[in-house]
Design a protein around this motif. Structure first.
Motif, PDB file in Angstrom:
ATOM      1  N   GLN A   1       0.825  -1.205   0.000  1.00  0.00           N
ATOM      2  CA  GLN A   1       0.000   0.000   0.000  1.00  0.00           C
ATOM      3  C   GLN A   1       0.858   1.254   0.000  1.00  0.00           C
ATOM      4  OE1 GLN A   1      -3.442  -0.406  -0.193  1.00  0.00           O
ATOM      5  NE2 GLN A   1      -3.284   1.733  -0.826  1.00  0.00           N
TER       6      GLN A   1
ATOM      7  N   ASP B   1       0.602   4.187  -2.718  1.00  0.00           N
ATOM      8  CA  ASP B   1       0.279   5.540  -2.259  1.00  0.00           C
ATOM      9  C   ASP B   1       1.376   6.528  -2.653  1.00  0.00           C
ATOM     10  OD1 ASP B   1      -2.037   4.546  -1.178  1.00  0.00           O
ATOM     11  OD2 ASP B   1      -1.294   4.498   0.882  1.00  0.00           O
TER      12      ASP B   1
ATOM     13  N   ARG C   1       1.115   7.398  -6.304  1.00  0.00           N
ATOM     14  CA  ARG C   1       0.002   8.320  -6.552  1.00  0.00           C
ATOM     15  C   ARG C   1       0.374   9.746  -6.172  1.00  0.00           C
ATOM     16  NH1 ARG C   1      -4.552   4.223  -3.989  1.00  0.00           N
ATOM     17  NH2 ARG C   1      -4.769   2.882  -5.843  1.00  0.00           N
ATOM     18  N   LYS C   2       1.145   9.891  -5.094  1.00  0.00           N
ATOM     19  CA  LYS C   2       1.598  11.231  -4.699  1.00  0.00           C
ATOM     20  C   LYS C   2       2.537  11.811  -5.741  1.00  0.00           C
ATOM     21  CE  LYS C   2       1.247  10.616   0.329  1.00  0.00           C
ATOM     22  NZ  LYS C   2       2.020  10.582   1.601  1.00  0.00           N
TER      23      LYS C   2
ATOM     24  N   HIS D   1       8.782   2.720   4.615  1.00  0.00           N
ATOM     25  CA  HIS D   1       7.584   2.488   5.434  1.00  0.00           C
ATOM     26  C   HIS D   1       8.026   2.402   6.870  1.00  0.00           C
ATOM     27  CE1 HIS D   1       4.255   0.157   7.233  1.00  0.00           C
ATOM     28  NE2 HIS D   1       3.563   0.983   6.497  1.00  0.00           N
TER      29      HIS D   1
ATOM     30  N   TYR E   1      -3.197  -3.362  -8.984  1.00  0.00           N
ATOM     31  CA  TYR E   1      -4.179  -2.406  -8.489  1.00  0.00           C
ATOM     32  C   TYR E   1      -5.140  -1.989  -9.593  1.00  0.00           C
ATOM     33  CZ  TYR E   1      -2.443  -1.799  -3.743  1.00  0.00           C
ATOM     34  OH  TYR E   1      -2.119  -2.011  -2.431  1.00  0.00           O
TER      35      TYR E   1
ATOM     36  N   LEU F   1      -6.792  -1.761   4.432  1.00  0.00           N
ATOM     37  CA  LEU F   1      -6.150  -1.155   3.268  1.00  0.00           C
ATOM     38  C   LEU F   1      -6.714  -1.709   1.964  1.00  0.00           C
ATOM     39  CD1 LEU F   1      -2.474  -1.510   4.549  1.00  0.00           C
ATOM     40  CD2 LEU F   1      -3.924   0.528   4.717  1.00  0.00           C
ATOM     41  N   ASP F   2      -6.491  -0.975   0.879  1.00  0.00           N
ATOM     42  CA  ASP F   2      -6.844  -1.497  -0.439  1.00  0.00           C
ATOM     43  C   ASP F   2      -6.052  -2.756  -0.754  1.00  0.00           C
ATOM     44  OD1 ASP F   2      -8.805   0.306  -1.046  1.00  0.00           O
ATOM     45  OD2 ASP F   2      -7.550   1.592  -2.305  1.00  0.00           O
TER      46      ASP F   2
END
Length: 798
Positions: A396, A400, A403-404, A417, A438, A480-481
């Motif tokens: 995840q 993430d 995407r940022k 992490h 995803y 979480l996804d």
């Protein structure tokens, strides 16, 4: 044997082989006179026969029992047998009580249960029980066998108790039971009859004692000190008779299992499959991969590859591993240990899809369109090689981060992490593996939303333990996804397995989840009336109906309460050969395929797929509908046993955690309303305990079942399911996993008619009797009576 014709002439005395053959075919056995009559012997020949029979007895070829002769190794017409367990088909097995080992291995007897005669019929025998059996010889592929019909139960094993040993000053001791039902019934242990130490967890064979005083007992087994690591889960293991020690034959079979080869398999090692699991997982039984479908006729579609550990290659039908796996039914996951279904050589090694290691797997290739709908699927027996082992938070965090970056974020450091796992693993896999996964999840999620499965919002807590196995914290892991991605992939694989076996007409165990019963629906309807929601009395009951109700109460004071009530209205999911669909997932057919390391049901499905696709000779053997039904019932019972044991262990650990906080106050919520009182779940720890009804105040409280409330008869003060309250911890009993609270909050007030509750006089009288009874029970250990879960429809494969 052909009977000799009767003549007036003298006949030769039968040979030894003829005598043994005759006795073998006599279900009621025979003596000397029966043999002589059968062979038409005269007086002089009978003398010879008598001498021959004595010689055969002396040589051990014959035995004489109650004036009957039987061949060596055979059983008499009626014997005393002891039940030793079950065979591979689930039938009870017994052996003769008086069998001498010098005669060889004791014959196995299939115990035939008597027909039930109503509520007063005796319970069926279990391991250790002895019974008088009427023996009937049978024959199977392995040679002679026996069936024994129960004439009378002779005895049951000594009552056994699990408890904590406490040393007395004179060297003797007492054992305090850990079972809450046994609180106060201690057992006395003689000073010379034990080697236990104070605080040891022990099992005791109890001896009944007439009259007053403590019963005596003998320590059978010392399990370890309660102060040592992982002792708490031992209580549930022994209370529920969960097999936790593998027999030597099972371990030898597991150790002898070879490494997998490419023979008879497709080569999937070039596909970059990855495993995504909890960070502390040791067995990895599923790996996934996705890529965009290059077919121009499927724009926006994906090709999915799902690999599941090929447990069937190592656990063959009828083997020692198979018998033990069926006996266990599933792995049991305690907060402080795992009791696996299979030995570590299989579960954590050969069948664990470790990175960069060749592993045997059952592969599934699925093509889905841009709406998440399946276009095609096929099963394969493969050799695969996992490209990486990734934890849920790690996967995840990588997505993430990407995407940022896409949104314009420019980091100074590499992906990292909080767990310390860096982009050494996720970085190279981000573009070729993680992003396509995803992307595939996004289309599967769209298909799920269109299907509208039941969508309850009930957070699950996780206990954090120290090295001694004691609770240090209780947390609610973030959903979480990454969790949802694996869940959707696994549900898809399970549906494909069920459809493939159904189409091939191969017997299978469906995972079925029935719709709520009419009684449950009426109870839900009564409750919803109290919060201003009307539930239709007609029309099909579908998950979407419940989802609309949940949407109406979202972010309202009744949200948590409504989620709880809807959960309790659901049926329990189970395994069965007859398909009724899966109500919670809103699927017409469903079977468990994706976790054969930890579920025997999945192993059965794997064997069915091997047979359906002609993948080898280790597929599902011929079976019958009755045998499959019995197997489904056994596995479902094992699952319920595991759930109860896991829940009780968590309760004991939390009670132990709170034992030093007696007198402290906690916020909580009412999660159960009964005539005994209010069940409270604490907000932070999720611990459950009881506020006895007799301690609520200076008035009688009545149980309003429809409103899920206790209502004061004089003032109308009420406490309802879902109410947020504050309580004081009065008592904590770690052994029993029990907590007792005192209510500190004031209840809400409802309008009463003429100062009375709305219960009928007859119901009021009944409630008063219950209140008086419960007033004398406040010092008892208590435990939650409401079910924690109605089904397993939410996280089917997590």
């Amino acid at each position: 044997m052909t009977r000799r014709p009767k003549t007036a002439q003298a006949h030769a005395v039968p040979t030894r082989e003829e005598i043994l053959a005759f006795l073998a075919n006599q279900p009621d056995r025979a003596g000397k006179n029966e043999i002589a009559r059968h062979f038409h012997l005269n007086a002089s020949e009978r003398v010879t026969l008598k001498r021959m029979l004595k010689e055969m007895q002396a040589e051990g070829l014959l035995e004489k029992r109650q004036r009957r002769l039987i061949a060596q190794g055979q059983l008499g017409p009626v014997i005393a047998g002891e039940v030793i367990g079950r065979d591979a088909d689930g039938e009870l097995l017994a052996i003769p009580v008086d069998w001498n080992e010098a005669r060889g291995e004791a014959p196995r007897i299939i115990v035939m249960l008597p027909k039930r005669g109503g509520r007063d019929a005796p319970p069926p025998p279990g391991p250790g029980d002895r019974a008088l059996l009427k023996i009937e010889p049978t024959h199977d592929e392995d040679g002679p066998a026996y069936e024994g019909r129960i004439l009378k139960l002779l005895s049951r094993p000594a009552k056994r108790m699990l408890g904590v040993f406490r040393t007395a000053a004179d060297g003797s001791g007492r054992v305090v039971p850990v079972d809450r039902k046994g609180q106060g019934r201690e057992v006395r242990i003689h000073a010379t009859d034990h080697q236990a130490k104070d605080g040891d967890l022990v099992t005791v064979d109890m001896h009944d004692r007439p009259g007053p005083g403590l019963s005596g007992g003998k320590i059978r087994e010392r399990l370890g000190s309660l102060k040592s690591e992982r002792a708490v889960s031992l209580i549930a293991i022994h209370n529920h008779d969960i097999p936790h020690v593998f027999p030597e034959a099972v371990l030898k079979e597991a150790e002898a299992a070879p490494e997998p080869t490419l023979e008879g398999r497709e080569d999937w090692r070039a596909i970059p499959l990855i495993t995504i699991d909890p960070a502390d997982a040791k067995d990895h039984d599923d790996a996934v991969h996705a890529e965009a479908d290059p077919d121009p006729e499927n724009p926006g579609g994906f090709i999915l590859h799902i690999a599941i550990a090929d447990v069937a290659a190592y656990v063959r039908p009828g083997s020692a591993l198979d018998r033990e796996a069926r006996l266990r039914g599933n792995s049991v996951y305690f907060p402080d240990r795992v009791v696996p279904m299979l030995p570590e050589r299989i579960s954590n090694d050969l069948c664990s899809l470790k990175p960069n290691v060749n592993r045997a797997a059952m592969g599934l290739r699925v093509v889905v369109d841009r709406h998440g709908m399946r276009r095609a699927h096929s099963f394969h027996r493969v050799l695969m090689r996992s490209a990486a082992k990734i934890a849920y938070p790690q996967a995840q965090a990588a997505i993430d981060f990407s995407r940022k970056v896409k949104a314009g974020f420019r980091p100074e450091k590499s992906i990292s992490h909080e767990s310390g796992i860096t982009d050494d693993i996720t970085g190279p896999l981000l573009e070729p593996v993680l992003k396509p996964l995803y992307g595939a999840y996004a289309v599967l999620k769209a298909a799920r939303e269109a299907r509208e499965p039941l969508d309850l919002d009930l957070p699950e807590r996780k206990l954090v333990l120290d090295k001694q196995g004691l609770v240090t914290d209780v947390i609610i892991p973030e959903r979480l996804d990454a969790h949802r991605l694996i869940e959707e992939f696994m549900i898809l694989a399970n549906v494909c397995a069920a459809e493939t076996l159904e189409k091939a007409r191969i017997p299978l165990l469906y995972r079925v989840h029935d719709a709520p019963s009419l009684e449950k629906m009426q109870g839900l309807r009564d409750f919803l009336d109290t919060v201003g929601i009307t539930l239709p009395k007609q029309g099909a009951v579908r998950p979407a109906l419940f989802n609309r109700i949940l949407a109406r109460v979202k972010d309202s004071p009744n949200e948590v309460l409504t989620n709880e009530i809807i959960l309790r209205s659901q049926a329990q999911a189970e395994y069965a050969p007859e398909n009724i669909g899966h109500f919670g997932l809103n699927l017409r057919r469903y079977a468990h395929f994706t976790s054969p390391i930890r579920r025997y049901s999945d192993l059965i499905v794997h064997r069915g797929l091997i047979r359906a696709n002609a993948f080898g000779n280790d597929g599902l053997p011929d079976t019958t509908p009755d045998a499959m039904k019995k197997l489904g019932e056994e596995i479902s019972a094992c699952e319920r046993r595991a759930m109860a044991a896991e829940r009780e262990t968590a309760d004991r650990l939390i009670a132990q955690f709170l034992a030093e906080q007696v007198g402290a106050t906690f916020p909580g919520r009412v999660t159960g309303v009964t005539r005994a009182g209010l069940f409270i779940r604490l907000d932070r720890t999720g611990a459950d305990g009881l506020v006895p009804i007799s301690t609520l105040g200076d008035q009688r409280f009545m149980h309003d079942e429809a409103a899920h409330a206790l209502v004061g008869q004089r003032t109308g003060e009420s406490f309802r399911l879902g109410d947020q309250v504050k309580v004081r911890l009065v008592e904590a009993l770690p052994f029993a996993g029990a907590l007792r609270f005192e209510m500190l909050s004031e209840g809400r007030y409802v309008k009463l008619s003429r100062g009375r509750s709305r219960l009928r006089p007859k119901d009021e009288a009944r409630e008063r009797r219950h209140n008086r009874r419960d007033a004398h029970r406040d010092d008892r250990p208590v435990r939650r009576a409401e079910p924690r879960s109605g089904g397993d429809f939410r996280f089917e494969d997590e």
